[in-house]
Write a protein that holds these residues in place. Sequence first.
Motif, PDB file in Angstrom:
ATOM      1  N   LEU A 109      31.852  35.933   7.844  1.00  0.00           N
ATOM      2  CA  LEU A 109      32.240  34.879   6.959  1.00  0.00           C
ATOM      3  C   LEU A 109      33.978  34.722   7.443  1.00  0.00           C
ATOM      4  O   LEU A 109      34.510  33.557   7.039  1.00  0.00           O
ATOM      5  N   PHE A 140      24.156  39.343   5.945  1.00  0.00           N
ATOM      6  CA  PHE A 140      24.760  38.525   4.820  1.00  0.00           C
ATOM      7  C   PHE A 140      24.137  38.468   3.630  1.00  0.00           C
ATOM      8  O   PHE A 140      22.729  38.328   3.541  1.00  0.00           O
ATOM      9  N   ALA A 141      24.808  38.470   2.418  1.00  0.00           N
ATOM     10  CA  ALA A 141      24.404  38.122   1.048  1.00  0.00           C
ATOM     11  C   ALA A 141      24.515  36.572   1.042  1.00  0.00           C
ATOM     12  O   ALA A 141      25.462  36.222   1.152  1.00  0.00           O
ATOM     13  N   SER A 143      24.376  34.633  -1.229  1.00  0.00           N
ATOM     14  CA  SER A 143      25.543  33.951  -2.500  1.00  0.00           C
ATOM     15  C   SER A 143      26.863  34.045  -2.022  1.00  0.00           C
ATOM     16  O   SER A 143      27.802  33.219  -2.246  1.00  0.00           O
ATOM     17  N   GLU A 144      27.152  35.034  -1.231  1.00  0.00           N
ATOM     18  CA  GLU A 144      28.699  35.279  -0.294  1.00  0.00           C
ATOM     19  C   GLU A 144      28.582  34.002   0.654  1.00  0.00           C
ATOM     20  O   GLU A 144      29.765  33.345   0.778  1.00  0.00           O
ATOM     21  N   ALA A 147      29.085  30.617  -1.225  1.00  0.00           N
ATOM     22  CA  ALA A 147      30.716  30.567  -1.620  1.00  0.00           C
ATOM     23  C   ALA A 147      31.566  30.045  -0.474  1.00  0.00           C
ATOM     24  O   ALA A 147      32.398  29.298  -0.538  1.00  0.00           O
ATOM     25  N   THR A 148      31.342  30.802   0.554  1.00  0.00           N
ATOM     26  CA  THR A 148      32.260  30.624   1.788  1.00  0.00           C
ATOM     27  C   THR A 148      31.914  28.893   2.301  1.00  0.00           C
ATOM     28  O   THR A 148      33.025  28.408   2.823  1.00  0.00           O
ATOM     29  N   THR A 174      21.215  27.473   0.320  1.00  0.00           N
ATOM     30  CA  THR A 174      22.492  28.006   0.696  1.00  0.00           C
ATOM     31  C   THR A 174      23.530  27.002   0.963  1.00  0.00           C
ATOM     32  O   THR A 174      24.723  27.357   0.554  1.00  0.00           O
TER      33      THR A 174
END
Length: 207
Positions: A109, A140-141, A143-144, A147-148, A174
């Motif tokens: 990310l 990867f998650a 949710s992260e 956000a990115t 996503t």
Amino acid sequence: MSSGPGFQLILLTAPEPHPAEMKVLAAIMESPTPPRLHLRRPAWTPAKTAAWLRAAPAQWLPHLVLHNHHELAAKFGVGGVHFTASARAAGQHQVRPASGTVSTALHSLAEVQALGAAFDYVFLSPIFNSISKVGYPSAFALSEVAATLQAVPEARVLALGGIQAGTLPLARQTGFAGAAVLGAVWEAPDPVAAFRELADLAYGKQL
């Protein structure tokens, strides 16, 4: 930069040709809306890559993206070049073609935040457990990732790794700008049907 609006489905070739590759590609590439096709043959020489390009129908070439031997792009009029992470690390991405898209592969990310907007589009992988690479699990998650992607809206980021019918909708949710598929097509009993199923999920229609 942007390679176009809307969610995009990209097809990568397998590292070695599928036994029925050209027949499969004919059915996919000769549709009314052919996908972008990444020619990924890391072990091929320039001569072998050029021979494949000469054998491909001329109408495919604007939709093709070369992963290797970028010097052939202008000669054959292909639609873009792709820089692997190793090529980018070696600084090869500093030399770009006069026309066509320029893409690369990212694996964190932090790289998306630093480099995502510098290319027409980028692959981020592995998003889900890889189908074509044994022992290459998701890194990867979601949710992260989401956000990115929201933090760098100018970057066009496509999901790579484990893209299949069950995961493609998750990639859309996503916030990815698209998805790149490999194993779900080339390892399927019917690659054409597998791609069309994914296209239906990506675009809401059959190609």
